[in-house]
Design a protein around this motif. Structure first.
Motif, PDB file in Angstrom:
ATOM      1  N   TRP A  34       0.727  -1.218   0.093  1.00 37.58           N
ATOM      2  CA  TRP A  34      -0.051   0.237   0.038  1.00 37.58           C
ATOM      3  C   TRP A  34       0.929   1.160   0.055  1.00 37.58           C
ATOM      4  CZ3 TRP A  34      -0.648   3.081   4.559  1.00 37.58           C
ATOM      5  CH2 TRP A  34      -0.163   2.536   5.859  1.00 37.58           C
ATOM      6  N   LYS A  35       0.409   2.214  -0.006  1.00 38.38           N
ATOM      7  CA  LYS A  35       1.307   3.614  -0.177  1.00 38.38           C
ATOM      8  C   LYS A  35       0.615   4.704   0.690  1.00 38.38           C
ATOM      9  CE  LYS A  35       0.209   4.416  -5.080  1.00 38.38           C
ATOM     10  NZ  LYS A  35       1.102   4.700  -6.365  1.00 38.38           N
ATOM     11  N   TYR A  36       1.489   5.699   0.953  1.00 37.20           N
ATOM     12  CA  TYR A  36       0.943   7.049   1.339  1.00 37.20           C
ATOM     13  C   TYR A  36       1.236   7.884   0.238  1.00 37.20           C
ATOM     14  CZ  TYR A  36       1.298   5.838   6.403  1.00 37.20           C
ATOM     15  OH  TYR A  36       1.170   5.274   7.627  1.00 37.20           O
ATOM     16  N   PRO A  57      -3.843   7.290   2.478  1.00 37.85           N
ATOM     17  CA  PRO A  57      -3.448   5.695   2.182  1.00 37.85           C
ATOM     18  C   PRO A  57      -4.146   5.282   1.172  1.00 37.85           C
ATOM     19  CG  PRO A  57      -4.885   5.800   4.422  1.00 37.85           C
ATOM     20  CD  PRO A  57      -4.569   7.413   3.818  1.00 37.85           C
ATOM     21  N   MET A  58      -3.561   4.759   0.373  1.00 43.25           N
ATOM     22  CA  MET A  58      -4.062   4.049  -0.927  1.00 43.25           C
ATOM     23  C   MET A  58      -3.370   2.719  -1.544  1.00 43.25           C
ATOM     24  SD  MET A  58      -2.744   6.710  -3.787  1.00 43.25           S
ATOM     25  CE  MET A  58      -2.977   8.162  -2.581  1.00 43.25           C
ATOM     26  N   THR A  59      -3.940   2.049  -2.319  1.00 44.07           N
ATOM     27  CA  THR A  59      -3.391   0.798  -2.968  1.00 44.07           C
ATOM     28  C   THR A  59      -3.531   1.196  -4.502  1.00 44.07           C
ATOM     29  OG1 THR A  59      -5.491  -0.356  -3.032  1.00 44.07           O
ATOM     30  CG2 THR A  59      -4.020  -0.977  -1.405  1.00 44.07           C
ATOM     31  N   SER A  60      -2.687   0.600  -5.312  1.00 45.69           N
ATOM     32  CA  SER A  60      -2.818   0.736  -6.857  1.00 45.69           C
ATOM     33  C   SER A  60      -2.327  -0.153  -7.424  1.00 45.69           C
ATOM     34  CB  SER A  60      -1.867   2.157  -7.068  1.00 45.69           C
ATOM     35  OG  SER A  60      -0.724   2.237  -6.644  1.00 45.69           O
ATOM     36  N   ASP A  61      -2.290  -0.172  -8.735  1.00 43.93           N
ATOM     37  CA  ASP A  61      -1.663  -1.253  -9.508  1.00 43.93           C
ATOM     38  C   ASP A  61      -2.275  -2.780  -9.151  1.00 43.93           C
ATOM     39  OD1 ASP A  61      -0.139   0.698 -10.954  1.00 43.93           O
ATOM     40  OD2 ASP A  61       1.392   0.511  -9.458  1.00 43.93           O
TER      41      ASP A  61
END
Length: 124
Positions: A34-36, A57-61
């Protein structure tokens, strides 16, 4: 100090609400990535979120993630996070809200999340 400990599960390609911290937080990624904003936080990584920090915060790909989160209140007022919706509304996640969520059945919790989605909460 007051503490809240929980596991946050991120679905694929999810963007959560921006939120400032009225606490400190430690987030350990149990699985996935995940990422900021633009900083990726993969499995096995420990992230420290200081008091007064703000991020999204998020997830992608296509990534999903499971994260162990430990929140520690700085003040005795029980404030932890303040979620900000795109509509400008905000929703306070304080100790009383966490206690309320802990007492809910899975179905009640999903209904609660849906109700908060329009008030700056996250439906995920």
């Amino acid at each position: 100090p007051q503490h809240v400990v929980f596991v946050k599960r991120f679905s694929a390609d999810t963007r959560h609400h921006m939120h400032p911290h009225h606490c400190t937080a430690i987030a350990y990624t149990l699985s996935g990535t995940w990422k900021y904003d633009d900083t990726e936080i993969p499995e096995g990584t420990l992230a420290y979120e200081p008091y007064k920090s703000t991020h999204t915060p998020m997830t992608s790909d296509g990534n999903v993630a499971e994260v162990l989160v430990i929140l520690t209140a700085i003040n005795k007022d029980g404030r932890f996070l303040e979620l900000h919706g795109e509509d400008g509304e905000s929703f306070e996640l304080n100790l009383e809200v966490f206690k309320l969520m802990d007492s809910m059945s899975p179905e009640e919790f999903l209904d609660f999340q849906r109700a908060q989605a329009g008030a700056g909460g996250s439906a995920d």
